[in-house]
Design an enzyme around this catalytic site. Structure first.
Site, PDB file in Angstrom:
ATOM      1  N   ASP A  69      48.249  35.398  47.529  1.00  9.18           N
ATOM      2  CA  ASP A  69      48.026  36.405  48.651  1.00  9.18           C
ATOM      3  C   ASP A  69      46.267  36.594  48.626  1.00  9.18           C
ATOM      4  OD1 ASP A  69      50.577  37.169  48.872  1.00  9.18           O
ATOM      5  OD2 ASP A  69      50.386  38.681  47.500  1.00  9.18           O
ATOM      6  N   LYS A  88      47.551  45.652  50.094  1.00  9.19           N
ATOM      7  CA  LYS A  88      48.838  45.475  51.146  1.00  9.19           C
ATOM      8  C   LYS A  88      50.247  46.153  50.411  1.00  9.19           C
ATOM      9  CE  LYS A  88      50.955  42.024  48.741  1.00  9.19           C
ATOM     10  NZ  LYS A  88      52.039  42.079  48.484  1.00  9.19           N
TER      11      LYS A  88
HETATM   12  P1  ATP Z   1      50.564  40.725  43.821  1.00  5.42           P
HETATM   13  O1  ATP Z   1      50.858  41.379  45.065  1.00  5.42           O
HETATM   14  O2  ATP Z   1      50.000  39.619  44.878  1.00  5.42           O
HETATM   15  O3  ATP Z   1      51.531  39.634  43.517  1.00  5.42           O
HETATM   16  P2  ATP Z   1      49.790  42.285  41.824  1.00  5.42           P
HETATM   17  O4  ATP Z   1      49.708  43.449  42.685  1.00  5.42           O
HETATM   18  O5  ATP Z   1      51.396  42.177  41.284  1.00  5.42           O
HETATM   19  O6  ATP Z   1      49.906  41.008  42.999  1.00  5.42           O
HETATM   20  P3  ATP Z   1      47.540  42.723  40.459  1.00  5.42           P
HETATM   21  O7  ATP Z   1      46.597  43.084  40.224  1.00  5.42           O
HETATM   22  O8  ATP Z   1      46.973  41.776  41.225  1.00  5.42           O
HETATM   23  O9  ATP Z   1      48.890  41.884  40.318  1.00  5.42           O
HETATM   24  O10 ATP Z   1      47.579  41.473  39.335  1.00  5.42           O
HETATM   25  C1  ATP Z   1      48.074  41.307  38.139  1.00  5.42           C
HETATM   26  C2  ATP Z   1      47.663  40.490  36.575  1.00  5.42           C
HETATM   27  O11 ATP Z   1      45.974  39.349  37.629  1.00  5.42           O
HETATM   28  C3  ATP Z   1      46.610  41.587  36.155  1.00  5.42           C
HETATM   29  O12 ATP Z   1      48.001  41.619  34.895  1.00  5.42           O
HETATM   30  C4  ATP Z   1      45.452  41.687  35.663  1.00  5.42           C
HETATM   31  O13 ATP Z   1      45.665  41.619  34.885  1.00  5.42           O
HETATM   32  C5  ATP Z   1      44.949  40.650  36.739  1.00  5.42           C
HETATM   33  N1  ATP Z   1      43.773  40.669  36.907  1.00  5.42           N
HETATM   34  C6  ATP Z   1      42.822  39.466  37.076  1.00  5.42           C
HETATM   35  N2  ATP Z   1      42.491  39.688  38.184  1.00  5.42           N
HETATM   36  C7  ATP Z   1      41.955  40.918  38.663  1.00  5.42           C
HETATM   37  C8  ATP Z   1      41.841  42.253  39.325  1.00  5.42           C
HETATM   38  N3  ATP Z   1      40.194  41.937  40.505  1.00  5.42           N
HETATM   39  N4  ATP Z   1      42.234  43.761  39.657  1.00  5.42           N
HETATM   40  C9  ATP Z   1      43.681  43.018  39.388  1.00  5.42           C
HETATM   41  N5  ATP Z   1      44.010  42.908  38.288  1.00  5.42           N
HETATM   42  C10 ATP Z   1      43.496  41.166  38.186  1.00  5.42           C
END
Ligand code: ATP
Length: 288
Positions: free
Chosen positions: A137, A11
């Protein structure tokens, strides 16, 4: 043994506002979110024994109970006393810790997929309610498409899809901690984006108004911490994107254009300058 493949799209936030810090420690937010065509693919297969086994193609995500997809499966197993085992294979395409909700989308895809595989008959509302126990989210990612998210992000009002356009995503090689960005946010000194205006722009499919109303109160915090994010924003603007914004707490920056030739120019101009660059389409439509 039954098997199912599920898509988990990333997203972006077209607008992200923080209203105030709540007494439970969470921030009250108002966000306009939409899916883009950059997705992880999850393969869910039944096991002959009980348990959850998770594998991913990325070295950056945990393969145990810290993984949000694992937590989604564990939650369903526990809540509905399911004694069957499940294998979850994640083909990770969404950059990690990027502001693109990759982990949340994997969790939501697991909830949707297992609801089908285990014939639980849960509605999206029920799955979103469960998902919000995993992360703020996840609820949006259960419905997908385009929506306004309120509360701590889990109160979802679906809206119409924005008009089609190209989205160039550029992520520098830094990870940003969402918790850290929120901690540094000064809620008394913010320029609030026009959420109502953005909703109107999206629903009336007014591309120029969407570009004009892009706004994210977390941007200033992350730009101060990581000057390379500002450089990417400036570069995208110079290359001719119609609107440029950081997604979520960053560090991914996205730029919008309707023209394929412009998309190519922005994409080529950013490669070499930035670690991970993607050119994708806005998806915007709800999950079937
Ligand atoms: P958001 O936009 O919701 O804040 P994000 O894109 O910043 O999310 P994610 O890629 O979801 O962040 O990852 C954040 C943390 O979650 C990572 O440091 C990772 O170790 C952990 N994590 C746990 N499960 C997953 C997964 N299936 N995919 C990615 N990261 C994951």
């Amino acid at each position: 043994m039954k098997k199912l493949s599920v898509k988990a799209p990333a997203k972006i936030n077209l607008a992200l506002d923080v209203l105030y810090k709540r007494s439970d420690g969470f921030h009250e937010v108002e966000m306009v979110m939409t899916n883009v065509d950059l997705a992880d693919r999850l393969e869910l297969s039944e096991l002959r024994y009980d348990g959850i086994v998770l594998e991913s193609t990325s070295g950056f995500v945990p393969d145990d109970k810290r993984n949000l997809a694992y937590q989604a499966a564990a939650l369903l197993k526990e809540r509905f006393s399911i004694k069957k085992g499940i294998s979850i294979k994640i083909d990770k395409q969404i950059p990690v810790a990027a502001g693109l909700a990759g982990g949340s989308s994997d969790a939501a895809a697991t909830l949707r997929g297992l609801n089908e595989l285990w014939e639980l008959g849960l509605s999206y509302d029920e799955l979103a309610e469960l998902g919000s126990q995993i992360g703020s989210d996840v609820a949006f990612c259960v419905y997908g498409g385009t929506a306004v998210a309120r509360g701590r992000g889990e109160v979802i009002t679906p809206i119409d899809a924005p008009p089609p356009c190209w989205v160039i995503l550029a992520k520098p090689s830094i990870g940003v901690s969402t918790a850290d960005v929120y901690k540094r946010l000064n809620t008394s000194k913010m320029v609030h984006p026009d959420i109502e205006g953005m909703v109107e722009a999206v629903e009336s499919k007014d591309y120029d108004a969407i570009c004009g109303k892009l706004g994210n109160v977390l941007e200033d915090v992350t730009l101060k911490l990581h000057p390379e994010v500002r450089q990417i924003k400036e570069k995208m603007e110079q290359l001719g994107a119609d609107g440029v914004l950081m997604s979520g707490s960053g560090p991914t920056v996205f730029g919008l254009t309707r023209h394929e030739s412009r998309m190519q120019r922005i994409y080529n101009g950013l490669r070499g300058f930035c670690d991970q660059v993607y050119a994708v389409r806005l998806l915007g439509e709800k999950n079937p």
